[in-house]
Design an enzyme around this catalytic site. Structure first.
Site, short mmCIF file in Angstrom:
data_model
loop_
_atom_site.label_atom_id
_atom_site.label_comp_id
_atom_site.label_asym_id
_atom_site.label_seq_id
_atom_site.Cartn_x
_atom_site.Cartn_y
_atom_site.Cartn_z
N LYS A 1 0.85 -1.19 0.00
CA LYS A 1 0.00 0.00 0.00
C LYS A 1 0.89 1.24 0.00
O LYS A 1 1.79 1.36 0.83
CB LYS A 1 -0.82 -0.02 1.28
CG LYS A 1 -2.28 0.26 1.11
CD LYS A 1 -2.96 -0.04 2.43
CE LYS A 1 -4.21 0.73 2.57
NZ LYS A 1 -4.75 0.60 3.93
C1 E4P Z 1 -8.04 0.80 4.57
O1 E4P Z 1 -7.40 0.49 3.60
C2 E4P Z 1 -7.97 2.15 5.17
O2 E4P Z 1 -6.72 2.40 5.68
C3 E4P Z 1 -9.06 2.27 6.20
O3 E4P Z 1 -10.28 1.85 5.65
C4 E4P Z 1 -9.18 3.69 6.77
O4 E4P Z 1 -10.29 3.75 7.61
P1 E4P Z 1 -10.54 4.98 8.62
O5 E4P Z 1 -10.73 6.21 7.80
O6 E4P Z 1 -11.78 4.59 9.37
O7 E4P Z 1 -9.33 5.07 9.49
#
Ligand code: E4P
Length: 218
Positions: free
Chosen positions: A83
């Site tokens: 990522k």
């Molecule tokens: C997943 O890939 C993301 O990092 C995650 O969904 C972020 O979620 P949040 O905005 O609730 O922290």
């Protein structure tokens, strides 16, 4: 539509393995920090639990270190997806890593222009953050719809739309309606998606009435 679990908690994944609901997992530095464990150990365990993609996020902000971190994370298991953030450096890292056949999830996407650039950089997945857009008064789901429409009109784009920052069951339903390929869902929201008071009431009534018959199926 695929569902990924948005967690770095191995137990939470284990608890849902027998459901057939878990097509993959996403983590981020905040979720790894919450686990209190080393990233390499967590990612290795998660990758052993599911066959599908497991996202592990780089923490560097410069291109060269991102690529090095990405290569390190990718060698943990064949189903690791690296990522990277949707920055100039992150997109260059995305391009370099995908050229090496490493899957990349471009995260922190907040506009359809950014999503176009992620696709141009060879992203395997792009993660528009629905909840965080809603938090600042923007239309998170509108962004999912816009990106899906754009990608659909261009068959040369094979980047998958991964609806992220999902906060409640309605987000999951709306992401499905708008054509997201995947939603990454916190386990708590997945349980909320399941629950309906009329289902619970119905099960209770059927059980009571069945007991009155004195019968048993087996
Ligand atoms: C997943 O890939 C993301 O990092 C995650 O969904 C972020 O979620 P949040 O905005 O609730 O922290």
């Amino acid at each position: 539509m695929k569902f990924f679990l948005d967690t770095a908690n191995v137990q939470e994944v284990n608890d849902l393995l027998d459901t057939g609901w878990v097509d993959g997992i996403t983590t981020n530095p905040t979720l790894i920090a919450a686990s209190g464990r080393r990233i390499s150990e967590v990612i290795q365990e998660l990758c052993a639990l599911v066959d599908g993609p497991v996202s592990a996020e780089v923490t560097a902000v410069d291109y060269e270190t991102m690529v090095k971190e990405g290569r390190y994370l990718a060698q943990i298991a064949p189903n690791v997806v690296v990522k990277v953030p949707l920055t100039f450096e992150g997109l260059k890292a995305c391009y370099a890593l995908t050229q090496e056949d490493i899957m990349v999830n471009v995260t922190l996407c907040f506009s359809s222009g950014q999503a176009l650039l992620a696709a141009k950089s060879g992203a395997t997945f792009v993660s528009p953050f629905v909840g965080r857009l809603d938090d600042v008064g923007h239309d998170g789901m509108g962004l999912i719809q816009e990106i899906c429409e754009i990608y659909t009109q261009h068959p040369d784009i094979d980047t998958l739309v991964l609806a992220a920052s999902i906060r409640h069951p309605l987000h999951v339903i709306q992401a499905a309606q708008r054509g997201a390929d995947i939603a990454t869902i916190p386990p708590k929201v997945l349980h909320q998606l399941l629950k309906h008071p009329l289902t619970d009431k119905g099960v209770e009534t059927f059980s009571k009435d069945w007991q009155k018959t004195g019968q048993s199926i087996l």
